[in-house]
Design a protein around this motif. Structure first.
Motif, short mmCIF file in Angstrom:
data_model
loop_
_atom_site.label_atom_id
_atom_site.label_comp_id
_atom_site.label_asym_id
_atom_site.label_seq_id
_atom_site.Cartn_x
_atom_site.Cartn_y
_atom_site.Cartn_z
N THR A 83 0.83 -1.21 0.00
CA THR A 83 0.00 0.00 0.00
C THR A 83 0.87 1.26 0.00
O THR A 83 0.56 2.23 -0.69
CB THR A 83 -0.96 0.00 1.21
N GLN A 84 1.97 1.23 0.74
CA GLN A 84 2.89 2.36 0.73
C GLN A 84 3.43 2.61 -0.67
O GLN A 84 3.52 3.76 -1.12
CB GLN A 84 4.06 2.12 1.69
N ARG A 85 3.79 1.54 -1.36
CA ARG A 85 4.30 1.66 -2.73
C ARG A 85 3.24 2.25 -3.66
O ARG A 85 3.54 3.12 -4.48
CB ARG A 85 4.78 0.30 -3.25
N ILE A 86 2.00 1.80 -3.51
CA ILE A 86 0.91 2.31 -4.36
C ILE A 86 0.70 3.80 -4.09
O ILE A 86 0.58 4.60 -5.02
CB ILE A 86 -0.39 1.51 -4.12
N VAL A 87 0.68 4.18 -2.82
CA VAL A 87 0.50 5.59 -2.46
C VAL A 87 1.67 6.42 -3.00
O VAL A 87 1.47 7.53 -3.53
CB VAL A 87 0.36 5.76 -0.93
N ASP A 88 2.89 5.89 -2.90
CA ASP A 88 4.05 6.62 -3.43
C ASP A 88 3.96 6.80 -4.94
O ASP A 88 4.23 7.89 -5.46
CB ASP A 88 5.35 5.90 -3.07
N VAL A 89 3.58 5.75 -5.67
CA VAL A 89 3.43 5.86 -7.12
C VAL A 89 2.36 6.89 -7.46
O VAL A 89 2.57 7.74 -8.34
CB VAL A 89 3.11 4.48 -7.76
N LEU A 90 1.24 6.85 -6.77
CA LEU A 90 0.18 7.84 -7.01
C LEU A 90 0.67 9.25 -6.70
O LEU A 90 0.35 10.20 -7.43
CB LEU A 90 -1.07 7.51 -6.19
N GLY A 91 1.45 9.41 -5.65
CA GLY A 91 2.02 10.71 -5.32
C GLY A 91 2.91 11.24 -6.43
O GLY A 91 2.85 12.42 -6.79
N TYR A 92 3.73 10.35 -6.98
CA TYR A 92 4.57 10.76 -8.11
C TYR A 92 3.72 11.16 -9.31
O TYR A 92 3.98 12.18 -9.95
CB TYR A 92 5.52 9.63 -8.52
N LEU A 93 2.70 10.36 -9.61
CA LEU A 93 1.86 10.63 -10.79
C LEU A 93 1.03 11.90 -10.62
O LEU A 93 0.87 12.66 -11.58
CB LEU A 93 0.95 9.44 -11.07
N ILE A 94 0.50 12.12 -9.44
CA ILE A 94 -0.41 13.26 -9.23
C ILE A 94 0.34 14.56 -8.94
O ILE A 94 -0.04 15.62 -9.42
CB ILE A 94 -1.39 12.94 -8.07
N PHE A 95 1.42 14.47 -8.16
CA PHE A 95 2.10 15.69 -7.74
C PHE A 95 3.47 15.90 -8.40
O PHE A 95 3.75 16.97 -8.94
CB PHE A 95 2.27 15.70 -6.21
N PHE A 96 4.32 14.89 -8.32
CA PHE A 96 5.71 15.07 -8.75
C PHE A 96 5.85 15.30 -10.24
O PHE A 96 6.48 16.28 -10.67
CB PHE A 96 6.56 13.85 -8.33
N PHE A 97 5.30 14.40 -11.05
CA PHE A 97 5.50 14.53 -12.50
C PHE A 97 4.88 15.80 -13.09
O PHE A 97 5.53 16.45 -13.92
CB PHE A 97 5.02 13.27 -13.24
N PRO A 98 3.68 16.20 -12.68
CA PRO A 98 3.19 17.50 -13.20
C PRO A 98 4.10 18.67 -12.80
O PRO A 98 4.41 19.53 -13.62
CB PRO A 98 1.81 17.63 -12.57
N PHE A 99 4.57 18.67 -11.53
CA PHE A 99 5.48 19.73 -11.09
C PHE A 99 6.76 19.71 -11.92
O PHE A 99 7.22 20.73 -12.41
CB PHE A 99 5.83 19.60 -9.61
N ALA A 100 7.36 18.51 -12.05
CA ALA A 100 8.63 18.39 -12.78
C ALA A 100 8.47 18.80 -14.24
O ALA A 100 9.36 19.43 -14.82
CB ALA A 100 9.18 16.97 -12.66
N TRP A 101 7.32 18.46 -14.83
CA TRP A 101 7.08 18.83 -16.23
C TRP A 101 6.96 20.35 -16.37
O TRP A 101 7.55 20.94 -17.29
CB TRP A 101 5.83 18.14 -16.77
N VAL A 102 6.23 20.98 -15.48
CA VAL A 102 6.10 22.45 -15.52
C VAL A 102 7.47 23.08 -15.28
O VAL A 102 7.85 24.04 -15.97
CB VAL A 102 5.06 22.94 -14.48
N PHE A 103 8.21 22.56 -14.32
CA PHE A 103 9.56 23.07 -14.03
C PHE A 103 10.44 22.97 -15.28
O PHE A 103 11.13 23.92 -15.65
CB PHE A 103 10.15 22.29 -12.86
N LEU A 104 10.38 21.84 -15.97
CA LEU A 104 11.19 21.64 -17.17
C LEU A 104 10.78 22.58 -18.30
O LEU A 104 11.62 23.28 -18.87
CB LEU A 104 11.10 20.17 -17.64
N THR A 105 9.50 22.63 -18.60
CA THR A 105 9.05 23.45 -19.74
C THR A 105 9.22 24.94 -19.46
O THR A 105 9.63 25.69 -20.34
CB THR A 105 7.59 23.14 -20.12
N ARG A 106 8.90 25.37 -18.25
CA ARG A 106 9.03 26.81 -17.93
C ARG A 106 10.50 27.22 -17.83
O ARG A 106 10.87 28.30 -18.27
CB ARG A 106 8.30 27.16 -16.63
#
Length: 163
Positions: A83-106
């Motif tokens: 369950t911790q792994r699932i929550v971590d993956v969801l955290g990356y998908l919902i929060f980390f990757f959108p932030f990192a993508w905006v950081f990269l493009t901007r």
């Protein structure tokens, strides 16, 4: 792929960590000239700001690789490992990757505009700013790649050995 991404961020982290020594040396040099010889430098402040900028931004992927980022595990610490792994993956998908993508493009737009304008500092000396802004873009790419590595480790339930 995990080993390649981790290896790149490890190498970048180790190289960039040397910047901290250079950064400290510039500050010490300036302090000695300023207070011992009453001859302050015109360039040390601008150089130390630039070096700190490189140091700070380029270590994001390295820090993520070594789990040095702040985590709030108060809710998940009692969950099962799966369950911790699932929550971590969801955290990356919902929060980390959108932030990192905006950081990269901007940061790419930010760096490109600075490069095209040949932007320089407003300090006592006119240092180019675009190398630091390009470093922001590289840092965003390294962070995004390290995020991919971390998600792959979670999905594959692997802990890569730290080098």
């Amino acid at each position: 792929m995990i080993k390649v991404i981790d290896g790149v961020n490890e190498i970048v982290g180790r190289i960039v960590s040397v910047v901290a020594v250079i950064f400290a040396a510039v500050i010490i040099y300036d302090v000695i000239l300023r207070y011992v010889f009453n001859e302050p430098t015109r360039w040390a402040f601008d150089v130390s700001k630039q070096l700190f900028g490189f140091y700070f931004v380029l270590l994001g992927g390295y820090a993520l690789r070594h789990k040095a980022h702040v985590r709030v595990d108060i809710l998940t610490e009692n969950f099962s490992h799966r369950t911790q792994r699932i929550v971590d993956v969801l955290g990356y998908l919902i929060f980390f990757f959108p932030f990192a993508w905006v950081f990269l493009t901007r940061s790419w737009d930010f760096a490109l505009r600075s490069w095209n304008q040949a932007e320089v500092t407003y300090g006592a000396i006119q240092m180019p700013v675009y190398p630091l802004k390009m470093a922001m873009c590289a840092a965003a790419a390294l962070l995004l790649l390290q995020g991919v590595s971390e998600v792959l480790k979670l999905i594959l339930d692997r802990q890569e050995a730290k080098q």
